[in-house]
Design a protein around this motif. Structure first.
Motif, PDB file in Angstrom:
ATOM      1  N   ASN A 131      24.536 -44.836   4.344  1.00 48.04           N
ATOM      2  CA  ASN A 131      25.463 -45.945   4.549  1.00 48.04           C
ATOM      3  C   ASN A 131      26.601 -45.872   3.544  1.00 48.04           C
ATOM      4  OD1 ASN A 131      22.485 -47.178   5.202  1.00 48.04           O
ATOM      5  ND2 ASN A 131      24.058 -47.786   6.651  1.00 48.04           N
ATOM      6  N   LEU A 132      26.282 -45.433   2.322  1.00 54.01           N
ATOM      7  CA  LEU A 132      27.292 -45.371   1.266  1.00 54.01           C
ATOM      8  C   LEU A 132      26.915 -44.279   0.269  1.00 54.01           C
ATOM      9  CD1 LEU A 132      29.818 -46.850   0.031  1.00 54.01           C
ATOM     10  CD2 LEU A 132      28.190 -48.169  -1.343  1.00 54.01           C
ATOM     11  N   THR A 133      27.903 -43.461  -0.098  1.00 56.13           N
ATOM     12  CA  THR A 133      27.694 -42.437  -1.125  1.00 56.13           C
ATOM     13  C   THR A 133      28.633 -42.710  -2.295  1.00 56.13           C
ATOM     14  OG1 THR A 133      27.052 -40.768   0.515  1.00 56.13           O
ATOM     15  CG2 THR A 133      27.840 -39.946  -1.617  1.00 56.13           C
ATOM     16  N   LEU A 134      28.093 -42.713  -3.502  1.00 55.06           N
ATOM     17  CA  LEU A 134      28.926 -42.792  -4.708  1.00 55.06           C
ATOM     18  C   LEU A 134      28.990 -41.392  -5.291  1.00 55.06           C
ATOM     19  CD1 LEU A 134      27.604 -46.027  -6.523  1.00 55.06           C
ATOM     20  CD2 LEU A 134      29.233 -45.809  -4.666  1.00 55.06           C
ATOM     21  N   TYR A 135      30.181 -40.802  -5.265  1.00 57.29           N
ATOM     22  CA  TYR A 135      30.349 -39.457  -5.821  1.00 57.29           C
ATOM     23  C   TYR A 135      30.900 -39.585  -7.238  1.00 57.29           C
ATOM     24  CZ  TYR A 135      32.777 -35.237  -7.101  1.00 57.29           C
ATOM     25  OH  TYR A 135      33.252 -34.157  -7.829  1.00 57.29           O
ATOM     26  N   LEU A 136      30.133 -39.121  -8.212  1.00 56.47           N
ATOM     27  CA  LEU A 136      30.542 -39.176  -9.621  1.00 56.47           C
ATOM     28  C   LEU A 136      31.332 -37.913  -9.929  1.00 56.47           C
ATOM     29  CD1 LEU A 136      27.221 -40.416 -11.255  1.00 56.47           C
ATOM     30  CD2 LEU A 136      29.080 -41.759 -10.304  1.00 56.47           C
ATOM     31  N   ASP A 137      32.650 -38.069 -10.022  1.00 55.22           N
ATOM     32  CA  ASP A 137      33.507 -36.900 -10.186  1.00 55.22           C
ATOM     33  C   ASP A 137      33.684 -36.541 -11.657  1.00 55.22           C
ATOM     34  OD1 ASP A 137      35.336 -34.866  -9.204  1.00 55.22           O
ATOM     35  OD2 ASP A 137      36.900 -36.069 -10.182  1.00 55.22           O
ATOM     36  N   ILE A 138      33.452 -35.258 -11.958  1.00 56.14           N
ATOM     37  CA  ILE A 138      33.615 -34.809 -13.339  1.00 56.14           C
ATOM     38  C   ILE A 138      34.023 -33.347 -13.371  1.00 56.14           C
ATOM     39  CG2 ILE A 138      31.242 -33.987 -13.785  1.00 56.14           C
ATOM     40  CD1 ILE A 138      31.753 -35.917 -16.433  1.00 56.14           C
ATOM     41  N   ASN A 139      34.799 -32.982 -14.385  1.00 61.29           N
ATOM     42  CA  ASN A 139      35.089 -31.573 -14.626  1.00 61.29           C
ATOM     43  C   ASN A 139      33.762 -30.877 -14.942  1.00 61.29           C
ATOM     44  OD1 ASN A 139      35.664 -29.112 -16.030  1.00 61.29           O
ATOM     45  ND2 ASN A 139      37.750 -29.860 -16.372  1.00 61.29           N
ATOM     46  N   PRO A 140      33.464 -29.759 -14.248  1.00 67.46           N
ATOM     47  CA  PRO A 140      32.161 -29.119 -14.445  1.00 67.46           C
ATOM     48  C   PRO A 140      31.877 -28.733 -15.902  1.00 67.46           C
ATOM     49  CG  PRO A 140      33.477 -27.889 -12.831  1.00 67.46           C
ATOM     50  CD  PRO A 140      34.250 -29.122 -13.178  1.00 67.46           C
ATOM     51  N   LEU A 141      32.924 -28.415 -16.640  1.00 65.98           N
ATOM     52  CA  LEU A 141      32.721 -28.067 -18.061  1.00 65.98           C
ATOM     53  C   LEU A 141      32.090 -29.228 -18.834  1.00 65.98           C
ATOM     54  CD1 LEU A 141      35.777 -26.199 -19.655  1.00 65.98           C
ATOM     55  CD2 LEU A 141      33.351 -25.580 -19.747  1.00 65.98           C
ATOM     56  N   VAL A 142      32.612 -30.417 -18.566  1.00 62.83           N
ATOM     57  CA  VAL A 142      32.121 -31.621 -19.254  1.00 62.83           C
ATOM     58  C   VAL A 142      30.690 -31.924 -18.810  1.00 62.83           C
ATOM     59  CG1 VAL A 142      32.519 -34.090 -19.624  1.00 62.83           C
ATOM     60  CG2 VAL A 142      34.470 -32.530 -19.415  1.00 62.83           C
ATOM     61  N   GLY A 143      30.449 -31.827 -17.494  1.00 63.86           N
ATOM     62  CA  GLY A 143      29.118 -32.121 -16.968  1.00 63.86           C
ATOM     63  C   GLY A 143      28.068 -31.153 -17.490  1.00 63.86           C
ATOM     64  N   PRO A 179      36.726 -41.736   3.402  1.00 60.68           N
ATOM     65  CA  PRO A 179      36.805 -42.692   2.281  1.00 60.68           C
ATOM     66  C   PRO A 179      35.989 -43.960   2.511  1.00 60.68           C
ATOM     67  CG  PRO A 179      38.879 -42.610   3.493  1.00 60.68           C
ATOM     68  CD  PRO A 179      38.036 -41.517   4.049  1.00 60.68           C
ATOM     69  N   GLU A 180      35.695 -44.272   3.775  1.00 53.46           N
ATOM     70  CA  GLU A 180      34.914 -45.487   4.041  1.00 53.46           C
ATOM     71  C   GLU A 180      33.476 -45.326   3.532  1.00 53.46           C
ATOM     72  OE1 GLU A 180      34.614 -46.597   8.197  1.00 53.46           O
ATOM     73  OE2 GLU A 180      33.111 -48.115   7.636  1.00 53.46           O
ATOM     74  N   HIS A 181      32.931 -44.121   3.647  1.00 57.93           N
ATOM     75  CA  HIS A 181      31.515 -43.909   3.301  1.00 57.93           C
ATOM     76  C   HIS A 181      31.295 -43.205   1.967  1.00 57.93           C
ATOM     77  CE1 HIS A 181      31.392 -44.340   7.767  1.00 57.93           C
ATOM     78  NE2 HIS A 181      30.462 -45.188   7.402  1.00 57.93           N
ATOM     79  N   ILE A 182      32.317 -42.507   1.468  1.00 57.33           N
ATOM     80  CA  ILE A 182      32.154 -41.781   0.204  1.00 57.33           C
ATOM     81  C   ILE A 182      33.162 -42.317  -0.810  1.00 57.33           C
ATOM     82  CG2 ILE A 182      32.086 -39.509  -0.924  1.00 57.33           C
ATOM     83  CD1 ILE A 182      31.702 -38.250   1.863  1.00 57.33           C
TER      84      ILE A 182
END
Ligand SMILES: Nc1ncnc2c1ncn2[C@@H]1O[C@H](COP(=O)(O)OP(=O)(O)OP(=O)(O)O)[C@@H](O)[C@H]1O
Ligand SMILES: [Mg+2]
Length: 210
Positions: A131-143, A179-182
């Motif tokens: 129903n809903l996805t929260l994508y946590l965006d990060i530079n891979p180096l930091v992650g 954008p509605e779901h992610i």
């Protein structure tokens, strides 16, 4: 909202998914909403065994198609045996990763054509979507640095930086096309700000779906 909802938390290694899930769990508890938490790959007995193989198997190389099929095998077990029954019973389900991870990692990272992933998604999930996805965006180096500080890196975490940059591109393009779901969360912020973004998204979600 009386129906069970499937909320998924996505992002690269060390983006802060487990930390975000704690925030979501706290919010659901405050709203008196019953929920279960799951993770991928994993979440059932068979799927947890597949998770172990996917993360730590080192007796022979795992081919890209094998990895893909093992991921979808685990996902199918979890969906049919855990997620769907919980949703039918009216529970919410919080997923630590779901199908979007395969599109990012096996599609973007391993460069398996998306059309192949579409077929597997059709086979294992049919029309089922979060129903809903929260994508946590990060530079891979930091992650990766955050993940490294936490302990040893597993088989997939040891991929090259290019692999994770390609995975991030897929996450961002899929979020842009749906954008509605992610919803994209800027996970490079200090924890308190990440938590504020998450709670804002959850409040908006229930307010617009009442
Ligand atoms: N916003 C933040 N700022 C700084 N550090 C953070 C932030 N969020 C999480 N961390 C720290 O980064 C590390 C990784 O976070 P976490 O385990 O939640 O990530 P994850 O996405 O679940 O990782 P994995 O993909 O390995 O499961 C932890 O030590 C956590 O405390
Ligand atoms: Mg985690």
């Amino acid at each position: 909202m009386s129906n069970g909802q499937f909320l998924v938390i996505e992002g690269l290694e060390g983006a802060g998914k487990s930390t975000a899930i704690a925030t979501v769990e706290q919010w659901l508890t405050q709203q008196n909403i019953h929920f279960i938490s799951t993770r991928e790959p994993g979440g059932t007995q068979l799927a947890e065994q597949l998770r172990d193989i996917l993360k730590y198997y080192d007796k022979e190389p795992i081919t890209a198609p094998s990895e893909l099929l093992l991921m979808y095998a685990a996902r199918s077990q979890l969906l049919e045996n855990k997620i769907k029954p919980a949703l039918s019973a009216g529970s919410w389900v919080i997923g630590d990763r779901h199908d979007l991870s395969s599109r990012a990692y096996q599609g973007g990272g391993r460069q398996i054509p998306m059309a192949q992933l579409d077929h597997l998604r059709e086979l294992t999930l049919g029309n089922f979507r979060p129903n809903l996805t929260l994508y946590l965006d990060i530079n891979p180096l930091v992650g990766l640095e955050r993940a490294r500080n936490r302990g040893e890196l597993d088989r997939i975490e040891q991929q090259t930086l290019d692999f994770f940059h390609r995975a991030r591109e897929v996450y961002l393009s899929e979020a842009k096309s749906d954008p509605e779901h992610i919803k994209v969360v800027d996970a490079s912020c200090p924890l308190a700000e990440v938590q504020q973004q998450i709670i804002q998204i959850l409040n908006d979600y229930v307010n617009t779906h009442e």
